[in-house]
Design an enzyme around this catalytic site. Structure first.
Site, short mmCIF file in Angstrom:
data_model
loop_
_atom_site.label_atom_id
_atom_site.label_comp_id
_atom_site.label_asym_id
_atom_site.label_seq_id
_atom_site.Cartn_x
_atom_site.Cartn_y
_atom_site.Cartn_z
CG ASP A 102 -5.13 31.12 -22.45
OD1 ASP A 102 -5.10 31.95 -21.52
OD2 ASP A 102 -6.06 31.05 -23.27
CB SER A 149 -3.07 34.86 -12.30
OG SER A 149 -2.49 33.63 -12.60
CG HIS A 197 -4.65 32.56 -16.83
ND1 HIS A 197 -5.50 32.29 -15.78
CD2 HIS A 197 -3.46 32.90 -16.25
CE1 HIS A 197 -4.86 32.43 -14.63
NE2 HIS A 197 -3.62 32.81 -14.90
#
Length: 332
Positions: free
Chosen positions: A276, A179, A310
């Site tokens: 997400d 991320s 994610h």
């Protein structure tokens, strides 16, 4: 860009340190081996870092917390050693593994099974704090210094190489992240060209300016709320354009030449989960843009597009580790 709740609490305030001198110092370590270290030795202060807490045990996972003028509180670092490190006398390659936003240096230990994932690997894994600072020295902070780039690149990297048996050279270092940490890995690889021979971005954004700078706006908003007390990484309402360009992977394509590059993004985020969907949709689009630019430049790279959103995928990370180990200098 992460879904792990914040668990950190600041513990002290320090003075601001500009990063130029420290960054130059870090570069001095890129090409020469450090003096040999004993098979097992207590880590020492240095490179702008003073150890204020530690747990150096006989196992693999070592913990340190530092006082540093680069950060207004005392950030922590986990160092995961390979099996047999304490008695082998060998030198090892190093992976710098960067966590996502709203998390801390314990993310991969507590949530992603990093001890088991690296069992049997002849590799040191360094996992530092980064708050939600986007691996940057911000334009502004209302809560004291938050110079994460200086801490990681000018202080921590040379400190690791002074205190552990590593190969302090290009072929001895890899960087990866999830991320926000995936962005940090791409950014550090481009800005510090001679430092890392392998870079991996797991659901990390690779294009800051696409969709009217959505990722820049996200970095500014999240850092303001979670790290900078209303300050920002890139500036508002006007960006520091030079900083954006310097940090933007898509604008630094030539800086990825002659490196191993690994990218992964999800293709089916949860449609009822706004976080997400927004995050991984943008990540996927940015990575596709980045991959296309690498392809046009004739720069080889590996990539995965997989089901889901994610999240950090341990099975994909294991594949990534195999590629890192093949590229890095072997322990010895």
């Amino acid at each position: 860009m992460d879904n792990v709740p914040a668990t950190r609490r600041p513990v002290s305030r320090r003075r601001l340190l500009t990063g130029a001198a420290g960054v130059a110092a870090a570069g001095a370590f890129a090409g020469a081996l450090a003096a040999p270290l004993p098979a097992s030795a207590a880590a020492r202060d240095g490179h702008g870092l003073r150890i204020v807490d530690r747990n150096e045990n006989g196992g693999r996972l070592q913990y340190y917390r530092f006082a540093t003028d680069a950060i207004g509180w005392d950030p922590g670092v986990n160092v995961l050693l390979p099996d047999g490190y304490h008695t082998s006398g060998k030198r090892y390659p190093v992976l710098y593994l960067l966590h996502g936003g709203a998390s801390d240096f314990r993310e991969f230990h507590m949530h992603h099974n990093i001890i088991n994932l690296t069992a049997g690997r002849q590799l040191i894994v360094v996992m530092p704090d980064a708050a939600t600072g986007w691996y940057s020295n911000p334009v502004s902070s209302n809560v004291g210094p938050r110079n994460w780039e200086t801490f990681h690149m000018a202080q921590l990297l040379p400190w690791i190489e002074s205190n552990f048996r590593t190969f302090p050279e290009y072929n001895g270092r890899a960087v990866a992240g999830f991320s926000m940490g995936g962005f940090g890995a791409l950014k550090y690889t481009a800005k510090y060209y001679g430092h890392f021979c392998s870079v991996s971005s797991h659901s990390g954004p690779a294009s800051l300016r696409r969709d009217f700078g959505l990722v820049v706006h996200w970095a500014n908003a999240t850092s303001a709320a979670l790290d900078l007390g209303g300050g920002t990484v890139y500036g508002v309402p006007l960006w520091d354009e030079a900083r954006v360009s310097a940090d933007n992977p898509i604008q630094r394509i030539e800086s990825y030449r002659n490196k191993r590059i690994f990218l992964v993004a999800g293709t089916s985020p949860n449609p009822v989960n706004w976080f997400d969907t927004v995050n991984e949709t943008q990540v996927l689009a940015g990575q596709r843009e980045f991959r296309a630019a690498l392809g046009r430049a004739g720069i080889p790279h590996e990539w995965r597009e997989v089901d889901g959103g994610h999240v950090f995928r341990q099975t994909i990370f294991t594949q990534d580790l195999n590629g890192m180990m093949a590229r890095l200098r072997r322990a010895g």
